[in-house]
Design a protein around this motif. Structure first.
Motif, PDB file in Angstrom:
ATOM      1  N   ALA A  76      13.840  16.374 -12.007  1.00  0.00           N
ATOM      2  CA  ALA A  76      13.530  15.248 -12.994  1.00  0.00           C
ATOM      3  C   ALA A  76      13.617  13.891 -12.489  1.00  0.00           C
ATOM      4  CB  ALA A  76      14.193  15.571 -14.363  1.00  0.00           C
ATOM      5  N   MET A  77      14.727  13.533 -11.648  1.00  0.00           N
ATOM      6  CA  MET A  77      14.767  12.264 -11.400  1.00  0.00           C
ATOM      7  C   MET A  77      13.739  11.605 -10.319  1.00  0.00           C
ATOM      8  SD  MET A  77      18.994  12.217 -10.713  1.00  0.00           S
ATOM      9  CE  MET A  77      18.933  10.482 -10.496  1.00  0.00           C
ATOM     10  N   LEU A  78      13.269  12.727  -9.409  1.00  0.00           N
ATOM     11  CA  LEU A  78      12.264  12.278  -8.502  1.00  0.00           C
ATOM     12  C   LEU A  78      11.154  12.148  -9.285  1.00  0.00           C
ATOM     13  CD1 LEU A  78      12.982  14.902  -5.826  1.00  0.00           C
ATOM     14  CD2 LEU A  78      13.042  12.325  -5.548  1.00  0.00           C
ATOM     15  N   VAL A  79      10.847  12.889 -10.266  1.00  0.00           N
ATOM     16  CA  VAL A  79       9.495  12.582 -11.183  1.00  0.00           C
ATOM     17  C   VAL A  79       9.596  11.200 -11.646  1.00  0.00           C
ATOM     18  CG1 VAL A  79       8.090  13.416 -12.956  1.00  0.00           C
ATOM     19  CG2 VAL A  79       9.039  15.128 -11.458  1.00  0.00           C
ATOM     20  N   ALA A  80      10.688  10.891 -12.110  1.00  0.00           N
ATOM     21  CA  ALA A  80      10.850   9.784 -12.814  1.00  0.00           C
ATOM     22  C   ALA A  80      11.035   8.427 -11.936  1.00  0.00           C
ATOM     23  CB  ALA A  80      12.110   9.793 -13.774  1.00  0.00           C
ATOM     24  N   ALA A  81      11.513   8.626 -10.761  1.00  0.00           N
ATOM     25  CA  ALA A  81      11.508   7.473  -9.624  1.00  0.00           C
ATOM     26  C   ALA A  81      10.138   7.112  -9.365  1.00  0.00           C
ATOM     27  CB  ALA A  81      12.062   8.203  -8.469  1.00  0.00           C
ATOM     28  N   ASN A  82       9.115   7.825  -9.539  1.00  0.00           N
ATOM     29  CA  ASN A  82       7.829   7.204  -9.247  1.00  0.00           C
ATOM     30  C   ASN A  82       7.311   6.218 -10.166  1.00  0.00           C
ATOM     31  OD1 ASN A  82       5.435   8.100 -11.312  1.00  0.00           O
ATOM     32  ND2 ASN A  82       6.892   9.784 -11.251  1.00  0.00           N
ATOM     33  N   PHE A  83       7.729   6.227 -11.456  1.00  0.00           N
ATOM     34  CA  PHE A  83       7.598   5.163 -12.355  1.00  0.00           C
ATOM     35  C   PHE A  83       8.332   3.821 -12.040  1.00  0.00           C
ATOM     36  CE2 PHE A  83       7.220   9.163 -14.974  1.00  0.00           C
ATOM     37  CZ  PHE A  83       5.882   8.944 -15.347  1.00  0.00           C
ATOM     38  N   LYS A 142       0.816  -1.197  -0.193  1.00  0.00           N
ATOM     39  CA  LYS A 142      -0.014   0.001  -0.040  1.00  0.00           C
ATOM     40  C   LYS A 142       0.678   1.373   0.067  1.00  0.00           C
ATOM     41  CE  LYS A 142      -3.758  -2.208   2.642  1.00  0.00           C
ATOM     42  NZ  LYS A 142      -4.784  -2.052   3.758  1.00  0.00           N
ATOM     43  N   LEU A 143       2.110   1.158   0.144  1.00  0.00           N
ATOM     44  CA  LEU A 143       2.993   2.148   0.241  1.00  0.00           C
ATOM     45  C   LEU A 143       3.423   2.755  -0.993  1.00  0.00           C
ATOM     46  CD1 LEU A 143       5.403   1.285   3.528  1.00  0.00           C
ATOM     47  CD2 LEU A 143       3.475   2.954   3.355  1.00  0.00           C
ATOM     48  N   PRO A 144       3.983   2.121  -2.095  1.00  0.00           N
ATOM     49  CA  PRO A 144       4.351   2.671  -3.119  1.00  0.00           C
ATOM     50  C   PRO A 144       3.528   3.381  -3.844  1.00  0.00           C
ATOM     51  CG  PRO A 144       4.554   0.011  -3.193  1.00  0.00           C
ATOM     52  CD  PRO A 144       3.850   0.662  -2.197  1.00  0.00           C
ATOM     53  N   CYS A 176       6.978  11.575  -4.312  1.00  0.00           N
ATOM     54  CA  CYS A 176       7.990  11.960  -5.603  1.00  0.00           C
ATOM     55  C   CYS A 176       7.625  12.781  -6.415  1.00  0.00           C
ATOM     56  CB  CYS A 176       8.639  10.544  -5.922  1.00  0.00           C
ATOM     57  SG  CYS A 176       9.459   9.529  -5.291  1.00  0.00           S
ATOM     58  N   ILE A 177       6.558  12.848  -6.979  1.00  0.00           N
ATOM     59  CA  ILE A 177       6.101  13.707  -7.793  1.00  0.00           C
ATOM     60  C   ILE A 177       5.809  15.218  -7.148  1.00  0.00           C
ATOM     61  CG2 ILE A 177       3.889  14.172  -9.502  1.00  0.00           C
ATOM     62  CD1 ILE A 177       3.557  11.289  -9.974  1.00  0.00           C
TER      63      ILE A 177
END
Length: 720
Positions: A647-654, A298-300, A307-308
């Motif tokens: 940008a890396m944080l936004v991409a990390a959510n994927f 449930k955390l992801p 992250c976004i």
């Protein structure tokens, strides 16, 4: 003499070390992680965590009381961190095992850090009248060492040397303090003494640790409400029971006696081994239960959302002064604005004559224009050549003829060149009425000087996109000879290019520097800074970026300029004749005058002259400054090290969601674990079929050829 296999002994020592680290309780692990994270953040350029969290007497106030707790987590370098970790981990583990995780958390992020800090600040500021800042967990080391020394003194008052009691046990912290002061001269003796003093007060009972910590019933209430024993591994409860590490195994019948098998004698060594095995099994079981806990999946989604949000918030912080920097010239050889420009005077009459010739060519074909201009260039004593091109792109056929001339450097060896580009029509299909004659006038003016160490190439193209692209491709032998003619005349390596887009009639007020790039890489920032320095500093001409005609240097205008630059990079659309040079790592910009002011064509020519004089000073290709940056105003920018984490944080959510979905795909479907009896085991991990998902991914990647073909062959009108 005992012998053994060194490899086997090393393996045993490593196993013991791993086993020791694996059994560290929760707060000790948390302290290690926080120290390592703070050290990692310390090397980042965008935040000076040392200045934020160190214990500095003059900076301590009501709004900065966090320094009394954060200083212990910060260190001067990696060596300082490693030495403190080796010293504090064993004592911190023992303290936590004795007092519990919550108590240790409350004490070391509270009084046991604050009391030594306040004592140090009081002595440093009011007695010594100094302002020496300190960081490091060594203050915890000496505090815990003093508590342990007082405890040992009660049972062993003296250290025995040669059979005689010699050194009082309580004095061992001072011996350690002296050793550290000798071996590490830069360490703070006063800070260590403050830690020893608080440790003695706690160890002797003058300051009771129980009174410093929250009440036991409060801690038990927190344990019960948060259910820390259930989901937090390596947790030490208030009653000093360790959960997830040694684990207290209850008997099925508390009053039952242990089972004794006749004929078997309990061996202490075997019992010790079995106890260790049980601890390892409990630890593995705890980790396995944590991994299979459905609450973990449930955390992801929340982590992905976090992250976004943090990435977007980071992006909106970039225009602030704390996250951006003032522009500067990295390449000292450029010397922009350090030379006097002489373009003007009689050259204005030459410009008017060339403009008269250009005005007569309006409405004629490309070949007729080149037939008229080529004799003018040859009359200047220059080598000229033509290049025909015809190719298809975006459902449109581009054809025309480029005309270019080369001014050989009097002091060069034809190994380097600078390009001056003037297109007959700009990207808005406006005739370059002043840019064309100004380029001819500048080349005639450059011919009179003998200071050039690089060749100067004047490129005259029918448009701002197809013509420059065909010429640059042929210059680097990356063209199709069947559609684009090769160049009969070439020079050396292209060091830079300046494109003139001067379609405006009358005087102007400012210059718009147009730039773009491919894959995020932009022209070297030194080139833009040089043009800006020459135009605004030397000539007094305003400079604008990203079509921000009015810029008040406020947050909103900075953000708009930055977002416009990001949007242009994302679309990858060519915005001028300079765009064709960027893929070949030739730094290029387009200069476009705008506004209604008092600046004339000669001022624009002096900007180009100053820029060419700076590029002429280069000893090598522009490389020292930034290629990846975001400009938000002519004098402020953000480098890649500052904006990339967003940008890396936004991409990390994927990545987070992909891993969560992968783990979830291995779990059994709901309804497959119905238990008819208590002894029935749950369903095992579901088998993943990799062929189908890999086939789908491969098919999707293959189908990407279709939109790529459509985009490259669709009519240009459909793109709008």
């Amino acid at each position: 003499m005992p012998t053994g296999n060194p490899t086997h002994m090393l393996r045993l020592n490593l196993q013991r070390l791993v086993s020791y680290i694996d059994r560290l309780p929760f707060f000790t692990r948390l302290a290690i992680v926080l120290m390592v994270v703070c050290e990692a953040v310390r090397v980042l350029p965008w935040w000076d965590i040392q200045a934020w969290g160190r214990l500095e007497p003059d900076q301590l106030g009501l709004q900065t009381m966090h320094r009394t707790n954060t200083y212990a987590l910060l260190h001067t370098d990696v060596f300082h961190l490693v030495m403190n970790m080796f010293a504090v981990i064993p004592m911190l583990e023992r303290f936590e095992a004795e007092h519990g995780t919550l108590t240790s958390l409350a004490l070391f992020f509270g009084p046991l850090s604050t009391l030594p800090a306040l004592m140090y600040v009081g002595i440093e500021k009011f007695l010594l009248r100094s302002n020496t800042s300190v960081v490091g967990a060594s203050i915890w080391v000496f505090l815990l060492l003093a508590i342990e020394a007082v405890r040992q003194h009660r049972t062993t008052p003296y250290l025995v040397i040669n059979g005689q009691p010699t050194i009082p046990t309580w004095s061992t912290p001072f011996a350690a303090l002296l050793a550290v002061a000798v071996l590490m001269p830069g360490s703070s003796i006063l800070g260590h003494l403050c830690g020893v003093a608080v440790g003695y007060l706690c160890g002797t009972g003058y300051v009771n640790i129980k009174y410093l910590a929250p009440p036991e019933r409060v801690l038990r209430w927190i344990e019960g409400r948060a259910k820390l024993r259930d989901w937090l591994p390596y947790y030490v409860s208030v009653d000093q029971k360790v959960y997830g590490r040694f684990g207290v195994l209850p008997l099925a019948n508390p009053g039952a006696a242990p089972v004794v098998v006749p004929g078997l004698v309990p061996i202490p060594e075997v019992q010790t081994v079995l106890q260790l095995r049980c601890r390892d099994c409990l630890h593995a079981a705890s980790a396995l239960q944590l991994r299979r806990d459905p609450r973990i999946l449930k955390l992801p989604p929340y982590l992905s959302l976090l992250c976004i949000l943090v990435g977007v918030a980071w992006l909106f912080l970039l225009p602030l002064d704390q996250y951006s920097r003032r522009t500067y010239i990295s390449e000292n050889a450029l010397l922009p604005g350090q030379v006097h420009t002489y373009f003007g005077g009689s050259d204005q009459n030459v410009f008017r004559a060339y403009k008269h010739e250009v005005n007569e060519l309006i409405g004629k074909s490309n070949a007729e224009i080149n037939d008229k201009l080529e004799p003018i260039l040859k009359g200047l004593g220059l080598k000229t050549a033509r290049q025909n091109f015809t190719y298809h792109a975006a459902g449109h056929t581009y054809s025309g003829e480029n005309l270019y001339a080369t001014l050989q450097a009097p002091r060069g060896d034809a190994t380097e060149a600078i390009v001056l580009v003037a297109a007959w029509e700009n990207v808005k299909h406006e005739i370059n009425r002043n840019g064309f004659p100004l380029a001819l006038t500048l080349l005639r003016y450059f011919k009179r000087w003998s200071l050039w160490s690089k060749d100067i190439i004047l490129l005259l193209t029918p448009d701002s996109i197809a013509g420059p692209q065909a010429w640059v491709d042929a210059y680097h032998d990356a063209h199709d000879p069947a559609r684009i003619s090769s160049l009969p005349i070439k020079s050396g390596l292209l060091q830079g290019a300046i494109a003139l887009d001067y379609a405006q009639e009358g005087r102007f007020d400012s210059v718009h520097i147009v730039y773009d790039g491919v894959n995020g890489q932009l022209p070297n920032l030194d080139l833009i800074n040089s043009v800006n320095h020459i135009a605004s500093g030397q000539m007094g001409i305003g400079v604008a970026l990203q079509e921000m005609w009015q810029h008040d240097n406020g947050y909103r205008d900075r953000l708009r300029t930055m977002l416009r630059g990001m949007l242009k990079q994302g679309f990858g659309l060519a915005s001028g004749a300079h765009s064709s040079f960027i893929p070949y790592h030739v730094d290029a910009v387009t200069l476009r005058p705008f506004g209604d002011g008092w600046q004339d064509e000669m001022a624009m020519g002096r900007v180009v002259e100053g820029t060419f004089r700076s590029l002429n000073n280069l000893l090598e290709h522009l490389h020292q400054s930034f290629f990846f940056y975001l400009l938000m105003q002519r004098d402020r920018f953000v480098s890649i090290g500052t904006y990339l984490p967003s940008a890396m944080l936004v991409a990390a959510n994927f990545t987070i969601m992909a891993i969560a979905l992968w783990v979830k795909s291995g779990q059994p479907a709901e309804g497959t674990t119905t238990s008819a009896t208590k002894n029935e085991t749950p369903a095992t991990t579901a088998e993943r079929d990799l062929f189908l998902p890999l086939g789908v991914v491969a098919l999707i990647h293959s189908l990407s050829i279709v939109p790529l073909y459509v985009f490259n062959h669709a009519p240009k009108s459909h793109a709008h």
